[in-house]
Design a protein around this motif. Structure first.
Motif, PDB file in Angstrom:
ATOM      1  N   ILE A  62       0.858  -1.190   0.000  1.00 33.40           N
ATOM      2  CA  ILE A  62       0.000   0.000   0.000  1.00 33.40           C
ATOM      3  C   ILE A  62       0.895   1.242   0.000  1.00 33.40           C
ATOM      4  CG2 ILE A  62      -1.649   1.276   1.452  1.00 33.40           C
ATOM      5  CD1 ILE A  62      -2.647  -1.456   2.446  1.00 33.40           C
ATOM      6  N   PRO A  63       0.674   2.279  -0.763  1.00 38.11           N
ATOM      7  CA  PRO A  63      -0.522   2.557  -1.561  1.00 38.11           C
ATOM      8  C   PRO A  63      -0.316   2.327  -3.064  1.00 38.11           C
ATOM      9  CG  PRO A  63       0.718   4.574  -1.251  1.00 38.11           C
ATOM     10  CD  PRO A  63       1.547   3.453  -0.670  1.00 38.11           C
ATOM     11  N   TYR A  64       0.616   1.455  -3.442  1.00 39.40           N
ATOM     12  CA  TYR A  64       1.020   1.420  -4.854  1.00 39.40           C
ATOM     13  C   TYR A  64       0.513   0.229  -5.671  1.00 39.40           C
ATOM     14  CZ  TYR A  64       4.239   5.161  -3.543  1.00 39.40           C
ATOM     15  OH  TYR A  64       4.771   6.348  -3.108  1.00 39.40           O
ATOM     16  N   LYS A  65      -0.273  -0.647  -5.055  1.00 42.21           N
ATOM     17  CA  LYS A  65      -0.600  -1.890  -5.769  1.00 42.21           C
ATOM     18  C   LYS A  65      -1.355  -1.654  -7.080  1.00 42.21           C
ATOM     19  CE  LYS A  65      -0.576  -4.734  -1.664  1.00 42.21           C
ATOM     20  NZ  LYS A  65      -1.068  -5.910  -0.988  1.00 42.21           N
ATOM     21  N   GLU A  66      -2.111  -0.580  -7.123  1.00 43.19           N
ATOM     22  CA  GLU A  66      -2.846  -0.295  -8.361  1.00 43.19           C
ATOM     23  C   GLU A  66      -1.993   0.547  -9.319  1.00 43.19           C
ATOM     24  OE1 GLU A  66      -6.559   1.328  -6.876  1.00 43.19           O
ATOM     25  OE2 GLU A  66      -6.768  -0.429  -5.587  1.00 43.19           O
ATOM     26  N   ALA A  67      -1.391   1.593  -8.777  1.00 38.34           N
ATOM     27  CA  ALA A  67      -0.635   2.533  -9.623  1.00 38.34           C
ATOM     28  C   ALA A  67       0.554   1.874 -10.304  1.00 38.34           C
ATOM     29  CB  ALA A  67      -0.152   3.699  -8.771  1.00 38.34           C
ATOM     30  N   VAL A  68       1.081   0.833  -9.702  1.00 37.38           N
ATOM     31  CA  VAL A  68       2.313   0.233 -10.217  1.00 37.38           C
ATOM     32  C   VAL A  68       2.083  -0.485 -11.558  1.00 37.38           C
ATOM     33  CG1 VAL A  68       2.302  -2.091  -9.189  1.00 37.38           C
ATOM     34  CG2 VAL A  68       4.361  -0.701  -9.118  1.00 37.38           C
ATOM     35  N   ILE A  69       0.841  -0.788 -11.831  1.00 39.49           N
ATOM     36  CA  ILE A  69       0.511  -1.476 -13.093  1.00 39.49           C
ATOM     37  C   ILE A  69       1.039  -0.686 -14.296  1.00 39.49           C
ATOM     38  CG2 ILE A  69      -1.432  -2.081 -14.613  1.00 39.49           C
ATOM     39  CD1 ILE A  69      -2.869  -3.144 -12.222  1.00 39.49           C
ATOM     40  N   SER A 129      -6.902  -8.657 -14.131  1.00 39.80           N
ATOM     41  CA  SER A 129      -8.348  -8.630 -13.871  1.00 39.80           C
ATOM     42  C   SER A 129      -8.630  -8.100 -12.461  1.00 39.80           C
ATOM     43  CB  SER A 129      -8.985 -10.002 -14.101  1.00 39.80           C
ATOM     44  OG  SER A 129      -8.483 -10.906 -13.159  1.00 39.80           O
ATOM     45  N   ILE A 130      -7.738  -8.347 -11.528  1.00 39.02           N
ATOM     46  CA  ILE A 130      -7.941  -7.795 -10.177  1.00 39.02           C
ATOM     47  C   ILE A 130      -7.700  -6.280 -10.200  1.00 39.02           C
ATOM     48  CG2 ILE A 130      -7.036  -7.799  -7.804  1.00 39.02           C
ATOM     49  CD1 ILE A 130      -6.186 -10.734  -8.284  1.00 39.02           C
ATOM     50  N   GLY A 131      -6.775  -5.875 -11.060  1.00 37.57           N
ATOM     51  CA  GLY A 131      -6.430  -4.447 -11.108  1.00 37.57           C
ATOM     52  C   GLY A 131      -5.405  -4.071 -10.053  1.00 37.57           C
ATOM     53  N   ALA A 132      -4.679  -5.067  -9.556  1.00 36.19           N
ATOM     54  CA  ALA A 132      -3.659  -4.779  -8.530  1.00 36.19           C
ATOM     55  C   ALA A 132      -2.496  -5.747  -8.677  1.00 36.19           C
ATOM     56  CB  ALA A 132      -4.271  -4.895  -7.134  1.00 36.19           C
ATOM     57  N   VAL A 133      -1.301  -5.197  -8.517  1.00 36.74           N
ATOM     58  CA  VAL A 133      -0.073  -5.999  -8.606  1.00 36.74           C
ATOM     59  C   VAL A 133       0.651  -5.899  -7.264  1.00 36.74           C
ATOM     60  CG1 VAL A 133       2.289  -5.767  -9.539  1.00 36.74           C
ATOM     61  CG2 VAL A 133       0.348  -5.942 -11.101  1.00 36.74           C
ATOM     62  N   ASN A 134       1.040  -7.038  -6.692  1.00 32.69           N
ATOM     63  CA  ASN A 134       1.822  -6.954  -5.443  1.00 32.69           C
ATOM     64  C   ASN A 134       3.215  -7.565  -5.598  1.00 32.69           C
ATOM     65  OD1 ASN A 134       1.304  -9.730  -5.359  1.00 32.69           O
ATOM     66  ND2 ASN A 134       1.347  -9.725  -3.130  1.00 32.69           N
ATOM     67  N   THR A 135       3.523  -8.028  -6.822  1.00 39.73           N
ATOM     68  CA  THR A 135       4.831  -8.637  -7.059  1.00 39.73           C
ATOM     69  C   THR A 135       5.294  -8.241  -8.457  1.00 39.73           C
ATOM     70  OG1 THR A 135       4.032 -10.559  -5.816  1.00 39.73           O
ATOM     71  CG2 THR A 135       6.074 -10.856  -7.066  1.00 39.73           C
ATOM     72  N   TYR A 160       2.569  -9.393 -11.094  1.00 40.69           N
ATOM     73  CA  TYR A 160       1.731 -10.520 -10.663  1.00 40.69           C
ATOM     74  C   TYR A 160       0.937 -10.106  -9.434  1.00 40.69           C
ATOM     75  CZ  TYR A 160       5.004 -13.382 -13.390  1.00 40.69           C
ATOM     76  OH  TYR A 160       5.774 -13.916 -14.392  1.00 40.69           O
ATOM     77  N   ASN A 161      -0.049 -10.935  -9.100  1.00 46.28           N
ATOM     78  CA  ASN A 161      -0.749 -10.750  -7.835  1.00 46.28           C
ATOM     79  C   ASN A 161      -0.739 -12.071  -7.075  1.00 46.28           C
ATOM     80  OD1 ASN A 161      -2.868 -10.671  -5.812  1.00 46.28           O
ATOM     81  ND2 ASN A 161      -3.336  -8.668  -6.684  1.00 46.28           N
ATOM     82  N   THR A 162      -0.050 -12.078  -5.944  1.00 47.13           N
ATOM     83  CA  THR A 162      -0.031 -13.316  -5.146  1.00 47.13           C
ATOM     84  C   THR A 162      -0.944 -13.178  -3.931  1.00 47.13           C
ATOM     85  OG1 THR A 162       1.866 -12.669  -3.745  1.00 47.13           O
ATOM     86  CG2 THR A 162       2.385 -13.772  -5.814  1.00 47.13           C
ATOM     87  N   ASP A 163      -1.604 -12.015  -3.800  1.00 45.04           N
ATOM     88  CA  ASP A 163      -2.484 -11.796  -2.647  1.00 45.04           C
ATOM     89  C   ASP A 163      -3.778 -12.588  -2.738  1.00 45.04           C
ATOM     90  OD1 ASP A 163      -0.973  -9.962  -1.176  1.00 45.04           O
ATOM     91  OD2 ASP A 163      -1.760  -8.244  -2.268  1.00 45.04           O
ATOM     92  N   SER A 164      -4.319 -12.623  -3.967  1.00 49.22           N
ATOM     93  CA  SER A 164      -5.662 -13.161  -4.121  1.00 49.22           C
ATOM     94  C   SER A 164      -5.714 -14.641  -3.728  1.00 49.22           C
ATOM     95  CB  SER A 164      -6.092 -12.898  -5.567  1.00 49.22           C
ATOM     96  OG  SER A 164      -6.790 -13.942  -6.105  1.00 49.22           O
ATOM     97  N   GLU A 165      -4.834 -15.430  -4.336  1.00 54.84           N
ATOM     98  CA  GLU A 165      -4.810 -16.855  -4.022  1.00 54.84           C
ATOM     99  C   GLU A 165      -4.456 -17.060  -2.538  1.00 54.84           C
ATOM    100  OE1 GLU A 165      -5.647 -19.529  -5.534  1.00 54.84           O
ATOM    101  OE2 GLU A 165      -4.716 -20.951  -4.115  1.00 54.84           O
ATOM    102  N   ALA A 166      -3.582 -16.194  -2.023  1.00 55.57           N
ATOM    103  CA  ALA A 166      -3.165 -16.317  -0.626  1.00 55.57           C
ATOM    104  C   ALA A 166      -4.351 -16.107   0.314  1.00 55.57           C
ATOM    105  CB  ALA A 166      -2.070 -15.303  -0.322  1.00 55.57           C
ATOM    106  N   ALA A 168     -17.068  -5.797 -10.951  1.00 55.99           N
ATOM    107  CA  ALA A 168     -16.040  -6.672 -11.525  1.00 55.99           C
ATOM    108  C   ALA A 168     -16.207  -8.121 -11.081  1.00 55.99           C
ATOM    109  CB  ALA A 168     -14.661  -6.163 -11.132  1.00 55.99           C
ATOM    110  N   VAL A 169     -16.833  -8.337  -9.914  1.00 60.25           N
ATOM    111  CA  VAL A 169     -16.969  -9.725  -9.442  1.00 60.25           C
ATOM    112  C   VAL A 169     -18.444 -10.144  -9.395  1.00 60.25           C
ATOM    113  CG1 VAL A 169     -14.818  -9.720  -8.131  1.00 60.25           C
ATOM    114  CG2 VAL A 169     -16.896  -8.959  -7.006  1.00 60.25           C
ATOM    115  N   SER A 170     -19.251  -9.458 -10.169  1.00 56.99           N
ATOM    116  CA  SER A 170     -20.699  -9.703 -10.214  1.00 56.99           C
ATOM    117  C   SER A 170     -21.306  -9.720  -8.814  1.00 56.99           C
ATOM    118  CB  SER A 170     -21.023 -11.041 -10.907  1.00 56.99           C
ATOM    119  OG  SER A 170     -20.295 -11.176 -12.072  1.00 56.99           O
TER     120      SER A 170
END
Ligand SMILES: O=C1C[C@@](O)(C(=O)O)C[C@@H](O)[C@@H]1O
Length: 491
Positions: free
Chosen positions: A297-304, A316-322, A335-341, A382-384
Motif C-alpha cells: 500500500i498505496p502502490y498496488k494499483e498505480a504500479v501497473i 483482472s484484479i487491477g492490482a499488482v503486489n509482485t 503478478y498478484n499473489t495476494d488473491s490466491e493467498a 467486476a466480481v458480479s
C-alpha cells in the motif's frame, strides 16, 4: 569481516550519550550486540560537564571497541557551538590519546591535517566528512565532493546526504565507483535506510546501526543488521529484492524473506524501499541487481502502469503486489499473489466445513462496502457482486455462513485500536478474515472471536503471498514449512 583496501568492513554504532557514563554503557551494549566500532559524538555530551582531557582519557582508556571520535559543530549539523580552536584541540587530544579514528569536517580538514602530519605519535586514522542537506538545492555534482574529500589526504572519506527521495540514494551508491580511498556514504532518514543495508554491496566500509530503544531515523538496529539482514554475507553479487511502499517500516517482509533466501542458499537480500515517486524509482533502480519487488500500500494499483507486462489474474484484479524483472529481456512483469493467498488462508481455516464447500462450489456471493461508494461499485461490478454504502454495514443481514473480510489497512500497527466495522455488525458472521497482519490478532479479530466467529489472521495470507513471491523472485520452490516456522517464532 572482509576488507576494502586495508580497512575491514564494520558495523558502527553512533553513540550520542549526554554523559561519559552513558557513553561507556552504550559502548558495552553496542559490543554485546555485535558492533565492530562505535562513533562517539562529543558534541552531545552536556557541555557544562564536558572536560576534554579528563573525559577523553576515560572514554578512550576504557573503550571496549575501536572508536571514531566526532565533535560535530553546529555549522555542520552538530550541537557544538563553542570556540573552533577548542574543538579542534579536543580532536587532536583524542588522536593523541589513541582514538582509532577521528572525524574532521571537510572545511577544516586540510588545515588540521597539516598539523597532524607534523605529529609523530599517533596511529589514528583520519575520516574526512561532509554533510549535504539536499541534492536538489546543491549546485555541484556529488562526485565533486568525493574529489574534494580525497584531496585532503584522508585515510577514509565520508559523504552524508539528507535523503529526500530513495532515488537520491542511488546517487550515493554511484559515489563508490568514483572513489580511490575507502568511502562511507549514506543518506539519512527513513528514505536513507537502504544505504546502510546495501553499503557492503557497493564497497562501503561502514554500515551504521542503532541500539534498540535509541532509534536514530534511517538506521537499522545493530541487531537486525546481524540477525535479519546478516550484512556480513553481502557482496557485489548480492541480488536486491525490496518492498516498494509508503510508509514501509511496518512491514515484516524482511523478517521472513531474508532468512528464507539464506535458507535456500540464495545470495540475496530483501529490503524496505520507501518510495515517493514510482516513475523516478523505476527509472533509477533499473539494473539487473534489482530482480524483483514486492508492492505494498498505496502502490498496488498505480504500479501497473510501470509494468511492461501484467499477468492476466493481476490484470483482472487491477492490482499488482509482485514485480519480477524477467531475466532474458529485463522486462518488468507484474503478478498478484495476494488473491490466491487470501482464499487459501480462508479455505485452510474452514477445512472440512460445509461452508467452504458452498463458497467454493457455488461461487461466493460478494458484497462490497467502502467509504467510497464508487470504489465499492467498481469492485462489485467486476466480481458480479453488490455494492453498499459503508453506513449500511450495521444493518446488513448476512446470510448464514457468511464471511466478513477486511481488506482495508484499518487496525494496522500503530493504530491498533481501530476497527473497520461497527462491533454490532460482527454478530452474524461464520468467519471473519483480516488482511492486516500487524498485529497478528487485530482488534477486529478479537471482537469477532468474542462474538463466536472463526477468525483468520492476515498472517496466514501474508505467509502465502510471500511464499508465492519467493517462487517468482528466485525461480526456486519456497520452503513453506521453514517460512511458517519463522512466522510462528517472529511474528
Ligand atoms: O500486502 C502485502 C504486504 C506487504 O506490503 C508487506 O507489508 O510486506 C508485501 C506485499 O507483497 C503484500 O501484498
Amino acid at each position: 569481516m572482509d576488507s576494502v583496501g586495508q580497512i575491514s568492513r564494520m558495523i558502527c554504532v553512533p553513540i550520542m550519550g549526554e554523559s561519559v557514563e552513558q557513553i561507556l554503557n552504550a559502548m558495552h551494549q553496542a559490543k554485546s550486540l555485535g558492533a565492530d566500532v562505535v562513533e562517539i559524538r562529543l558534541d552531545c555530551i552536556d557541555k557544562l560537564q564536558f572536560e576534554p582531557k579528563r573525559d577523553l582519557k576515560l572514554l578512550i582508556g576504557n573503550k571496549p571497541l575501536p572508536v571514531v571520535v566526532v565533535y560535530r559543530p553546529i555549522w555542520e549539523g552538530g550541537l557544538y557551538k563553542g570556540d573552533e580552536e577548542a574543538r579542534l584541540q579536543a580532536l587532536f587530544l583524542a588522536k593523541d590519546l589513541g582514538a582509532d579514528y577521528i572525524e574532521l569536517e571537510l572545511k577544516v580538514a586540510s588545515d588540521f591535517m597539516k598539523v597532524y602530519k607534523l605529529s609523530q605519535h599517533s596511529g589514528s586514522k583520519i575520516i574526512v566528512s561532509c554533510c549535504v542537506d539536499n541534492l536538489r538545492t546543491l549546485q555541484e555534482d556529488p562526485t565533486n565532493f568525493v574529489a574534494k574529500l580525497q584531496s585532503t589526504g584522508a585515510d577514509i572519506i565520508k559523504f552524508v546526504l539528507g535523503a529526500v527521495n530513495i532515488t537520491d540514494i542511488a546517487k550515493v551508491f554511484d559515489l563508490y565507483s568514483h572513489c580511490q580511498v575507502p568511502l562511507i556514504a549514506y543518506g539519512t532518514g527513513e528514505r536513507g535506510l537502504i544505504s546502510q543495508l546495501l553499503s557492503f554491496k557497493y564497497g562501503g566500509i561502514f554500515a551504521y546501526g542503532s541500539i534498540e530503544g535509541n532509534a536514530i531515523p534511517g538506521l537499522p538496529t545493530v541487531d537486525s543488521l546481524g540477525k535479519v539482514y546478516k550484512i556480513e554475507n553481502i557482496n557485489a553479487n548480492t541480488q536486491v529484492f525490496g518492498l516498494i511502499s509508503k510508509p514501509v517500516s511496518h512491514s515484516k517482509g524482511p523478517l521472513l524473506h531474508n532468512p528464507t533466501l539464506r535458507h535456500m542458499g540464495y545470495n540475496g537480500i530483501y529490503v524496505p524501499m520507501f518510495v515517493d515517486d514510482l516513475k523516478d524509482f523505476f527509472s533509477v533502480y533499473s539494473s539487473a541487481d534489482f530482480p524483483g519487488f514486492s508492492v505494498g500500500i498505496p502502490y498496488k494499483e498505480a504500479v501497473i502502469d510501470f509494468c511492461d507486462e501484467v499477468h492476466p489474474l493481476a490484470r483482472s484484479i487491477g492490482a499488482v503486489n509482485t514485480i519480477i524483472r524477467r531475466r532474458n529481456d529485463r522486462k518488468l512483469v507484474g503478478y498478484n499473489t495476494d488473491s490466491e493467498a487470501a482464499i487459501s488462508a480462508i479455505e485452510g481455516a474452514l477445512k472440512g466445513r460445509a461452508l467452504a464447500f458452498g463458497a467454493k462450489t457455488k461461487g461466493a456471493r460478494v458484497v462490497v462496502f467502502d467509504i467510497d461508494f464508487d470504489r465499492a461499485k467498481a469492485l462489485a461490478d467486476a466480481v458480479s457482486g453488490k455494492a453498499f454504502r459503508f453506513e449500511d454495514l450495521v444493518s446488513f443481514e448476512p446470510e448464514k455462513g457468511a464471511i466478513l473480510a477486511n481488506a482495508t489497512p484499518l487496525g494496522m500497527h500503530p493504530n491498533m485500536d481501530r476497527i473497520p466495522v461497527p462491533e454490532e455488525s460482527l454478530r452474524d458472521y461464520e468467519l471473519v478474515f483480516d488482511a492486516v497482519y500487524t498485529p497478528r490478532k487485530t482488534r477486529l479479530l478479537k471482537e469477532a472471536e468474542a462474538a463466536g466467529a472463526i477468525i483468520v489472521s492476515g498472517v496466514e495470507m501474508f505467509l502465502r503471498q510471500a511464499a508465492a513471491q519467493f517462487n517468482l523472485f528466485t525461480g526456486l520452490k519456497a520452503p513453506e514449512e521453514f517460512m511458517r516456522e519463522i512466522i510462528l517464532e517472529k511474528f
